[in-house]
Design a protein around this motif. Structure first.
Motif, PDB file in Angstrom:
ATOM      1  N   VAL A   9       1.006  -1.280  -0.021  1.00 20.20           N
ATOM      2  CA  VAL A   9      -0.053   0.100   0.094  1.00 20.20           C
ATOM      3  C   VAL A   9       0.881   1.327  -0.264  1.00 20.20           C
ATOM      4  O   VAL A   9       1.946   1.468   0.680  1.00 20.20           O
ATOM      5  CB  VAL A   9      -0.944   0.012   1.337  1.00 20.20           C
ATOM      6  N   ALA A  10       0.571   2.264  -0.836  1.00 18.25           N
ATOM      7  CA  ALA A  10       1.110   3.530  -0.940  1.00 18.25           C
ATOM      8  C   ALA A  10       0.268   4.650  -1.071  1.00 18.25           C
ATOM      9  O   ALA A  10      -0.709   4.230  -1.793  1.00 18.25           O
ATOM     10  CB  ALA A  10       2.388   3.496  -2.004  1.00 18.25           C
ATOM     11  N   LEU A  11       0.635   5.936  -0.737  1.00 16.36           N
ATOM     12  CA  LEU A  11       0.145   7.040  -1.172  1.00 16.36           C
ATOM     13  C   LEU A  11       0.792   7.715  -2.234  1.00 16.36           C
ATOM     14  O   LEU A  11       2.015   8.038  -1.835  1.00 16.36           O
ATOM     15  CB  LEU A  11      -0.174   7.979   0.156  1.00 16.36           C
ATOM     16  N   ALA A  12       0.003   7.837  -3.364  1.00 16.70           N
ATOM     17  CA  ALA A  12       0.785   8.615  -4.452  1.00 16.70           C
ATOM     18  C   ALA A  12       0.387   9.938  -4.354  1.00 16.70           C
ATOM     19  O   ALA A  12      -0.585  10.540  -4.440  1.00 16.70           O
ATOM     20  CB  ALA A  12       0.257   7.819  -5.677  1.00 16.70           C
ATOM     21  N   LYS A  42       5.746   8.427  -4.080  1.00 19.55           N
ATOM     22  CA  LYS A  42       4.932   7.905  -3.306  1.00 19.55           C
ATOM     23  C   LYS A  42       5.500   7.414  -1.944  1.00 19.55           C
ATOM     24  O   LYS A  42       6.610   7.569  -1.633  1.00 19.55           O
ATOM     25  CB  LYS A  42       4.776   6.196  -3.762  1.00 19.55           C
ATOM     26  N   PHE A  43       4.498   7.546  -0.756  1.00 16.35           N
ATOM     27  CA  PHE A  43       4.786   7.076   0.429  1.00 16.35           C
ATOM     28  C   PHE A  43       4.411   6.114   0.849  1.00 16.35           C
ATOM     29  O   PHE A  43       3.294   5.548   0.984  1.00 16.35           O
ATOM     30  CB  PHE A  43       4.491   8.373   1.181  1.00 16.35           C
ATOM     31  N   ALA A  44       5.169   5.049   1.414  1.00 12.81           N
ATOM     32  CA  ALA A  44       4.877   3.639   1.908  1.00 12.81           C
ATOM     33  C   ALA A  44       4.024   3.824   2.968  1.00 12.81           C
ATOM     34  O   ALA A  44       4.167   4.575   3.921  1.00 12.81           O
ATOM     35  CB  ALA A  44       6.118   2.719   1.896  1.00 12.81           C
ATOM     36  N   PRO A  69      -1.367  16.882  -2.320  1.00  8.18           N
ATOM     37  CA  PRO A  69      -2.056  17.540  -3.347  1.00  8.18           C
ATOM     38  C   PRO A  69      -3.440  17.046  -3.345  1.00  8.18           C
ATOM     39  O   PRO A  69      -3.643  16.027  -3.118  1.00  8.18           O
ATOM     40  CB  PRO A  69      -0.990  17.157  -4.335  1.00  8.18           C
ATOM     41  N   ALA A  70      -4.148  17.857  -4.213  1.00  4.24           N
ATOM     42  CA  ALA A  70      -5.808  17.530  -4.281  1.00  4.24           C
ATOM     43  C   ALA A  70      -5.770  16.414  -5.191  1.00  4.24           C
ATOM     44  O   ALA A  70      -6.969  15.437  -4.872  1.00  4.24           O
ATOM     45  CB  ALA A  70      -6.420  18.820  -4.819  1.00  4.24           C
ATOM     46  N   ASP A  71      -4.936  15.915  -5.899  1.00  3.36           N
ATOM     47  CA  ASP A  71      -5.153  14.808  -6.707  1.00  3.36           C
ATOM     48  C   ASP A  71      -4.667  13.616  -6.369  1.00  3.36           C
ATOM     49  O   ASP A  71      -4.171  12.499  -6.945  1.00  3.36           O
ATOM     50  CB  ASP A  71      -4.627  14.967  -8.096  1.00  3.36           C
ATOM     51  N   ALA A  81      -6.571   3.973  -6.600  1.00  2.00           N
ATOM     52  CA  ALA A  81      -7.823   4.207  -6.109  1.00  2.00           C
ATOM     53  C   ALA A  81      -7.843   5.604  -5.742  1.00  2.00           C
ATOM     54  O   ALA A  81      -6.777   6.331  -5.405  1.00  2.00           O
ATOM     55  CB  ALA A  81      -8.340   3.223  -4.762  1.00  2.00           C
ATOM     56  N   ALA A  82      -9.048   6.389  -5.871  1.00  2.70           N
ATOM     57  CA  ALA A  82      -9.035   7.699  -5.326  1.00  2.70           C
ATOM     58  C   ALA A  82      -9.222   7.894  -3.769  1.00  2.70           C
ATOM     59  O   ALA A  82      -9.701   7.076  -3.260  1.00  2.70           O
ATOM     60  CB  ALA A  82     -10.538   8.231  -5.944  1.00  2.70           C
ATOM     61  N   LEU A  83      -8.502   8.884  -3.565  1.00  3.04           N
ATOM     62  CA  LEU A  83      -8.667   9.413  -2.251  1.00  3.04           C
ATOM     63  C   LEU A  83      -9.894  10.203  -1.834  1.00  3.04           C
ATOM     64  O   LEU A  83      -9.641  11.429  -2.317  1.00  3.04           O
ATOM     65  CB  LEU A  83      -7.250  10.175  -1.715  1.00  3.04           C
ATOM     66  N   GLN A  84     -10.410   9.810  -0.944  1.00  7.99           N
ATOM     67  CA  GLN A  84     -11.700  10.547  -0.659  1.00  7.99           C
ATOM     68  C   GLN A  84     -11.248  11.742   0.003  1.00  7.99           C
ATOM     69  O   GLN A  84     -10.618  11.860   0.991  1.00  7.99           O
ATOM     70  CB  GLN A  84     -12.745  10.000   0.002  1.00  7.99           C
ATOM     71  N   ARG A  85     -12.171  12.940  -0.297  1.00 10.92           N
ATOM     72  CA  ARG A  85     -12.233  14.114   0.688  1.00 10.92           C
ATOM     73  C   ARG A  85     -13.181  14.460   1.654  1.00 10.92           C
ATOM     74  O   ARG A  85     -13.965  13.917   1.597  1.00 10.92           O
ATOM     75  CB  ARG A  85     -11.990  15.430  -0.411  1.00 10.92           C
TER      76      ARG A  85
END
Length: 263
Positions: A199-202, A211-213, A237-239, A259-263
């Protein structure tokens, strides 16, 4: 300059340590292998089978098996699960296999979601003198280590909505920006467990975004799981997106998913 007695002492010590390490490495080699990294138990089945194989071609193993409901410290005597396992204790000869039968005892379990249990397999290698009584008493002292393997057993009620392969599509991802421990938070509204890998945050939608692990884990049905980010985050960032893979019923990794990151 070292004298002869000192050199001899060091040489003997080195040889002795080498023999000890060889003994330990030999004893530490686990032999029992479970067929499959996870087991699926459909509710309609009378039983499922789990095959164990002793890959050690030189020695048998004593095997003890039991299930628990998530407590790794639960013993066969303290575990309370709605399953019976046969045989629970057996000898597994070198190069041989043994089939265990796992049966659901029909005690009530949630009907609207999967339940997860853990199969424990404890293997104990034999001591040398068990197979060679003629060994001298001084050679009978050995180090022996018991190995325990734990794998998941998913109980799957009949008539659950959706499919296990489609559960990841229902996940909802949000970001907790807690300064001390930022984390991705994933909510699973499906009836199935989802076990993550990589899993990573892009930091953006572009393919080459930094990316952040993030820690991996398993999110239960109708539940939320917090996955800590492993380092401090800059402004997100927003995207921003989430990249992950999940583990399917066969223990294989899915293709990478964004997958999208919900706001």
């Amino acid at each position: 300059m070292l004298n002869f007695s000192t050199s001899l002492h060091h040489h003997v010590l080195k040889v002795t340590l080498g023999l000890v390490m060889a003994l330990v490495s030999q004893v530490l080699s686990a032999g029992v292998v479970i067929d499959g990294s996870r087991q699926i138990y459909p509710e309609h089945r009378r039983e499922i089978t789990v095959r164990l194989t002793n890959d050690d071609q030189t020695a048998p193993r004593l095997v003890k098996a039991w299930l628990d409901n998530g407590g790794s410290d639960q013993s066969p005597e303290t575990s309370d699960v709605p399953f019976s396992l046969s045989p629970p204790v057996f000898r597994l000869d070198s190069g041989k296999s043994q089939v265990m039968r796992l049966s659901y005892t029909r005690q009530p379990l949630p009907a609207d979601r999967e339940s997860v249990f853990w199969l424990n397999v404890l293997e104990v290698p034999p001591s040398a003198n068990e197979f060679d009584p003629a060994l001298e008493e001084g050679n009978r002292n050995q180090l022996r280590f018991a190995f325990r393997i734990r794998t998941k057993v998913f109980f799957r009620p009949a008539g659950l909505p959706g499919t296990p392969e489609g559960a990841h599509e229902q996940l909802r991802w949000t970001l907790d920006r807690n300064a001390k421990e930022p984390a991705l938070v994933v909510h699973n509204p499906s009836a199935y467990h989802v076990t993550f890998n990589d899993v990573a945050l892009a930091m953006g939608a572009a393919p080459g975004a930094k990316k952040f692990a993030v820690d991996s884990g398993m999110v239960e049905p109708r539940a939320t799981l917090r996955l800590p980010v492993r380092q401090a985050l800059p402004r997100v960032p927003a995207d921003a997106q989430v990249d992950f893979a999940y583990i399917n019923d066969f223990g294989a990794f899915s293709a990478p998913i964004r997958a999208a990151l919900q706001r």
